[in-house]
Design a protein around this motif. Structure first.
Motif, PDB file in Angstrom:
ATOM      1  N   VAL A  28       4.856  48.170  52.330  1.00 58.10           N
ATOM      2  CA  VAL A  28       4.101  47.379  51.364  1.00 58.10           C
ATOM      3  C   VAL A  28       3.803  46.033  52.017  1.00 58.10           C
ATOM      4  N   THR A  29       2.538  45.748  52.199  1.00 62.09           N
ATOM      5  CA  THR A  29       2.127  44.492  52.824  1.00 62.09           C
ATOM      6  C   THR A  29       1.591  43.554  51.750  1.00 62.09           C
ATOM      7  N   THR A  30       2.171  42.376  51.675  1.00 61.61           N
ATOM      8  CA  THR A  30       1.756  41.402  50.668  1.00 61.61           C
ATOM      9  C   THR A  30       0.705  40.465  51.253  1.00 61.61           C
ATOM     10  N   VAL A  31      -0.426  40.375  50.565  1.00 61.76           N
ATOM     11  CA  VAL A  31      -1.524  39.507  51.012  1.00 61.76           C
ATOM     12  C   VAL A  31      -1.828  38.553  49.860  1.00 61.76           C
ATOM     13  N   ASP A  32      -1.101  37.444  49.833  1.00 60.55           N
ATOM     14  CA  ASP A  32      -1.275  36.512  48.710  1.00 60.55           C
ATOM     15  C   ASP A  32      -1.104  35.050  49.120  1.00 60.55           C
ATOM     16  N   GLY A  33      -1.031  34.793  50.407  1.00 58.30           N
ATOM     17  CA  GLY A  33      -0.861  33.414  50.860  1.00 58.30           C
ATOM     18  C   GLY A  33       0.553  32.900  50.734  1.00 58.30           C
ATOM     19  N   GLY A  34       1.455  33.753  50.231  1.00 61.89           N
ATOM     20  CA  GLY A  34       2.848  33.343  50.089  1.00 61.89           C
ATOM     21  C   GLY A  34       3.235  33.102  48.649  1.00 61.89           C
ATOM     22  N   ASN A  35       3.985  34.056  48.075  1.00 64.08           N
ATOM     23  CA  ASN A  35       4.472  33.940  46.698  1.00 64.08           C
ATOM     24  C   ASN A  35       5.868  34.551  46.691  1.00 64.08           C
ATOM     25  N   ILE A  36       6.896  33.710  46.731  1.00 65.41           N
ATOM     26  CA  ILE A  36       8.271  34.194  46.864  1.00 65.41           C
ATOM     27  C   ILE A  36       8.626  35.163  45.743  1.00 65.41           C
ATOM     28  N   ALA A  37       8.097  34.912  44.565  1.00 67.52           N
ATOM     29  CA  ALA A  37       8.421  35.780  43.433  1.00 67.52           C
ATOM     30  C   ALA A  37       7.868  37.187  43.611  1.00 67.52           C
ATOM     31  N   ALA A  38       6.834  37.317  44.456  1.00 66.27           N
ATOM     32  CA  ALA A  38       6.229  38.626  44.685  1.00 66.27           C
ATOM     33  C   ALA A  38       6.702  39.262  45.979  1.00 66.27           C
ATOM     34  N   ALA A  39       7.611  38.579  46.694  1.00 66.62           N
ATOM     35  CA  ALA A  39       8.097  39.125  47.961  1.00 66.62           C
ATOM     36  C   ALA A  39       9.078  40.263  47.701  1.00 66.62           C
ATOM     37  N   LEU A  40       8.928  41.321  48.460  1.00 69.98           N
ATOM     38  CA  LEU A  40       9.813  42.471  48.294  1.00 69.98           C
ATOM     39  C   LEU A  40      11.178  42.188  48.900  1.00 69.98           C
ATOM     40  N   ARG A  41      12.243  42.756  48.297  1.00 64.79           N
ATOM     41  CA  ARG A  41      13.588  42.573  48.830  1.00 64.79           C
ATOM     42  C   ARG A  41      13.909  43.705  49.795  1.00 64.79           C
ATOM     43  N   LEU A  54      -3.721  54.830  51.765  1.00 59.06           N
ATOM     44  CA  LEU A  54      -3.546  53.393  51.570  1.00 59.06           C
ATOM     45  C   LEU A  54      -3.886  53.049  50.123  1.00 59.06           C
ATOM     46  N   PHE A  55      -2.980  52.361  49.447  1.00 57.29           N
ATOM     47  CA  PHE A  55      -3.139  52.057  48.027  1.00 57.29           C
ATOM     48  C   PHE A  55      -3.224  50.548  47.818  1.00 57.29           C
ATOM     49  N   ASN A  56      -4.154  50.118  46.970  1.00 57.07           N
ATOM     50  CA  ASN A  56      -4.205  48.723  46.538  1.00 57.07           C
ATOM     51  C   ASN A  56      -3.382  48.641  45.259  1.00 57.07           C
ATOM     52  N   THR A  57      -2.186  48.052  45.373  1.00 58.35           N
ATOM     53  CA  THR A  57      -1.280  48.060  44.213  1.00 58.35           C
ATOM     54  C   THR A  57      -1.144  46.707  43.518  1.00 58.35           C
ATOM     55  N   SER A  58      -1.576  45.614  44.150  1.00 58.84           N
ATOM     56  CA  SER A  58      -1.575  44.288  43.523  1.00 58.84           C
ATOM     57  C   SER A  58      -0.173  43.693  43.422  1.00 58.84           C
ATOM     58  N   LYS A  59      -0.107  42.399  43.483  1.00 57.58           N
ATOM     59  CA  LYS A  59       1.188  41.716  43.356  1.00 57.58           C
ATOM     60  C   LYS A  59       1.778  41.922  41.959  1.00 57.58           C
ATOM     61  N   GLN A  60       0.936  42.346  41.006  1.00 51.94           N
ATOM     62  CA  GLN A  60       1.425  42.587  39.652  1.00 51.94           C
ATOM     63  C   GLN A  60       2.499  43.678  39.616  1.00 51.94           C
ATOM     64  N   ALA A  61       2.477  44.559  40.620  1.00 50.65           N
ATOM     65  CA  ALA A  61       3.482  45.621  40.684  1.00 50.65           C
ATOM     66  C   ALA A  61       4.880  45.063  40.938  1.00 50.65           C
ATOM     67  N   ILE A  62       4.959  43.846  41.499  1.00 47.18           N
ATOM     68  CA  ILE A  62       6.239  43.223  41.849  1.00 47.18           C
ATOM     69  C   ILE A  62       6.529  42.005  40.976  1.00 47.18           C
ATOM     70  N   ASN A  63       5.475  41.249  40.719  1.00 45.85           N
ATOM     71  CA  ASN A  63       5.627  39.959  40.038  1.00 45.85           C
ATOM     72  C   ASN A  63       4.650  39.913  38.856  1.00 45.85           C
ATOM     73  N   PRO A  64       5.028  40.511  37.715  1.00 49.54           N
ATOM     74  CA  PRO A  64       4.101  40.592  36.585  1.00 49.54           C
ATOM     75  C   PRO A  64       3.757  39.221  36.026  1.00 49.54           C
ATOM     76  N   GLY A  65       2.535  39.104  35.546  1.00 47.58           N
ATOM     77  CA  GLY A  65       2.070  37.861  34.943  1.00 47.58           C
ATOM     78  C   GLY A  65       1.997  37.987  33.437  1.00 47.58           C
ATOM     79  N   PRO A  66       2.019  36.879  32.738  1.00 48.40           N
ATOM     80  CA  PRO A  66       1.958  36.916  31.277  1.00 48.40           C
ATOM     81  C   PRO A  66       0.642  37.513  30.787  1.00 48.40           C
ATOM     82  N   LYS A  67       0.726  38.312  29.739  1.00 46.43           N
ATOM     83  CA  LYS A  67      -0.422  38.955  29.113  1.00 46.43           C
ATOM     84  C   LYS A  67      -1.169  39.881  30.073  1.00 46.43           C
TER      85      LYS A  67
END
Length: 684
Positions: A671-684, A565-578
């Motif tokens: 890949v399970t997303t745990v972020d309260g809902g962020n469409i930009a980070a949702a996998l296709r 089990l890997f903690n990969t963060s939403k950053q892997a799908i939806n990168p943030g500035p800086k």
């Protein structure tokens, strides 16, 4: 054996308990019971029992003559007065006139005559204690006594060693029949100071606690002295490989071999506890160790812990480890086949409906190395190892003065499959992760600690790895369930390997990896220096790969699958500035998890990832929250709850996702997303 009675200690216990309303008789009963229970050569883990006859008052003020006898489940070494429930003597004595009494009726009789109905069940040997007239009665499974009674000519040997001072009781299964027989033998010669029970143990008695205890120590010492004086030369030793493998080299193989297959890739796993000493190795290096192990247990009481006896396997040759897995599995298969035949043969002798216990060994002897205790929990595994040490001592003594000749397995069966023990099976519900071992990197952080606590609550033993060993130990203590903390810099391969080796040395192997550790560095990617980016990759990618490699190495040796089990963060799908220094290696780790799913699915190893976002932790500190919210031009509150649900997500929510993935037996590459809902980070 040393007599540990101390007048000052005894009187202090009497005084301490008097302030709690406990009378002198019961206080001294507790005192000597603890003395007996603290000596493993006498009793182990709930074995043995003691009693005293005294008076007690019930809830309406009526006084009764009672027998205070050890209750089921209590350990003599740490017993309290409530561990010696009071049973009305009148009803117990009347039972002696009965011709027969089933085990179930015996328990009902004893429970219906408890002064306190909430007390634990009195010992199965309660009636034996009651039928003897003495005020104090002690019973142990002394290894020295077992050396004498585990002989073919045990009756003659008992007479030779103890003369007329001890009565001899032929083997009878504990319960009503044994109680009646023992009482008849005592009343045939009331001058005896105790009873020797063939293939079982010893009873001593007296007018007071000191006398009964003193007689126990005296007669056990006589047995010890006889064995010491009359010992014959040891059997020849077996030849060992020139280069022995280490315990850690074979522990995962052995642990995998004793896991119970439930079909379709499912297993009931065991924890393994390795135990060694010069005395253990000297004994199990005997050329006849397999034969001795096959003869059975030194006293029937041990069947509850190590079944019909230990399993002996060959010594592991370091130069032929590739062949060792097949050798171990062959021995396990033979043990299972023999145990199954033992059950089926004896079960067919009557019409009683029984459920066969799992047929796996609970104690494995490995010449040259030591022994492994196996159990569904670390506690059970350690108990099996403790029992193994006392089995060795009893068998060594028996072989020294004759030939180890324990109770036959046919006679053992009614005790191992005692109806009351069978009744417990229906209520024995293991937790979802019972028998499994999880290793969590970044285990002292918010997400790691929450995950460790949740997994331990569901039955797993957790190895919590963190850069700070003190914080790792603190998190392990908070998780509970005999979890451990390990300090390690996981960017250093040697320290990572050592953390996994610790899991093997303590528990025997590994089933689940939660590769969670990470840290973030900020800066626009085009202006980021190489050193910072490489540093981030070391922790946020290569450490995940190192952890997974170590986990897979162990899992393949076990052959029972596993979970990465890997903690990969939403950053892997939806990168943030800086945030490129963090998101880029996390994106690589996301695909790493899928590669493991692809390459190792055929071996039953699943690989999944959790994409979490905005979790308050050592990574997302208050300062980081302020920085990230500023980068997005929102308030800190809006930043932390900036999702479709409008709610802040916590470390406990991430832990729940990891647990779900660990239990989802038919899910991999998820890949399970745990972020309260962020469409930009949702996998296709």
């Amino acid at each position: 054996m040393q007599n540990l009675w101390n007048d000052a200690d005894a009187e202090k216990m009497v005084a301490d308990y008097a302030r709690k309303g406990v009378d002198r008789d019961l206080a001294l009963r507790v005192y000597t019971t603890r003395l007996l229970g603290g000596e493993p050569r006498l009793v182990l883990h709930g074995g043995g029992n003691t009693s005293c006859k005294t008076k007690a008052t019930d809830l309406v003020g009526d006084e009764w003559d009672v027998l205070c006898v050890k209750g089921s489940g209590w350990d003599m070494a740490v017993i309290e007065p409530q561990g010696l429930p009071a049973v009305k003597m009148g009803a117990l004595l009347k039972a002696r006139s009965l011709d027969k009494l089933s085990d179930e009726d015996m328990v009902a009789l004893q429970r219906s005559n408890l002064i306190d109905p909430s007390s634990p069940n009195p010992s199965v040997e309660t009636l034996l204690h009651a039928f003897l007239p003495h005020k104090f009665v002690d019973h142990t499974h002394s290894t020295a006594i077992l050396a004498i009674v585990d002989q073919e000519d045990s009756k003659a040997l008992v007479k030779k060693v103890f003369g007329d001072k001890m009565g001899y009781v032929p083997y009878i299964k504990p319960g009503f029949d044994l109680a009646k027989a023992a009482a008849e033998i005592f009343y045939a010669d009331p001058s005896v100071e105790g009873l020797i029970l063939d293939k079982h143990g010893i009873f001593t008695f007296g007018d007071d606690a000191r006398q009964a205890y003193g007689r126990m120590i005296h007669y056990v010492t006589m047995a010890e002295d006889y064995v010491a004086r009359n010992g014959k030369p040891q059997a020849p030793k077996a030849a060992l490989p020139a280069k022995l493998a280490k315990p850690s080299d074979i522990a995962p193989t052995l642990r995998g071999a004793v896991a119970v297959a439930r079909g379709e890739g499912r297993f009931d796993r065991m924890i393994s506890d390795f135990r060694t000493s010069d005395a253990i190795v000297d004994f199990i290096n005997s050329a006849k160790i397999a034969e001795l192990a096959g003869r059975g247990v030194s006293t029937p009481d041990l069947s509850i812990r190590i079944k019909t006896g230990p399993m002996a396997v060959p010594a592991p040759d370091m130069d032929k480890l590739g062949d060792y897995k097949a050798a171990v599995r062959s021995h396990v298969d033979a043990f299972v086949k023999e145990y199954t035949a033992y059950f089926e043969t004896n079960d067919a002798l009557d019409n009683v409906k029984r459920t066969m216990l799992d047929p796996m060994p609970r104690l494995t002897l490995v010449p040259g190395l030591g022994m492994f205790g196996h159990g569904r929990t670390l506690k059970d595994a350690k108990i099996a190892s403790d029992v193994g040490e006392m089995w060795i001592e009893a068998v060594r003594g028996a072989e020294a003065i004759g030939n180890f000749h324990p109770l036959s397995k046919a006679d053992l069966f009614p005790l191992e499959y005692w109806s009351l023990e069978q009744a417990k099976l229906a209520s024995n519900k293991p937790k979802p992760l019972t028998g499994q071992v999880v290793l969590i990197t970044g285990g002292a952080g918010a997400i790691g600690a929450a995950t460790a606590k949740l997994f331990a609550a569901n039955g797993a033993h957790a190895v919590i790895v963190d850069l700070d060993p003190a914080k790792a130990a603190e998190a392990a203590k908070a998780a509970g369930n005999n979890s451990i903390g390990v300090g390690a810099d996981i960017t250093k391969p040697a320290e990572m390997r050592a953390a996994f080796d610790k899991a093997v040395s303590v528990y025997g192997g590994l089933d689940i990896l939660v590769s969670n550790a990470g840290a973030a560095w900020e800066g626009r990617i085009g202006e980021l220096d190489d050193a910072t980016l490489r540093k981030s990759f070391e922790l946020n990618f290569f450490a995940h790969q190192s952890a997974a490699q170590n986990a897979v190495r162990i899992m393949l040796e076990q052959g029972t699958g596993g979970v990465l089990l890997f903690n990969t963060s939403k950053q892997a799908i939806n990168p943030g500035p800086k945030f490129g220094a963090y998101g880029i290696p996390k994106a690589a780790t996301l695909f790493l998890s899928r590669q493991y799913a692809l390459d190792y699915g055929a071996y039953g190893i699943r690989s999944n990832a959790v994409n979490a976002d905005r979790i308050r932790s050592g990574l997302l500190t208050d300062a980081m929250i302020a920085s990230r919210s500023g980068a997005r031009g929102v308030s800190e509150k809006e930043y932390m709850s900036g999702n479709l649900l409008g709610q802040e997500v916590t470390a406990d929510d991430v832990a729940q996702a990891f647990l779900h993935q660990a239990l989802a037996e038919r899910t991999t590459a998820d890949v399970t997303t745990v972020d309260g809902g962020n469409i930009a980070a949702a996998l296709r």
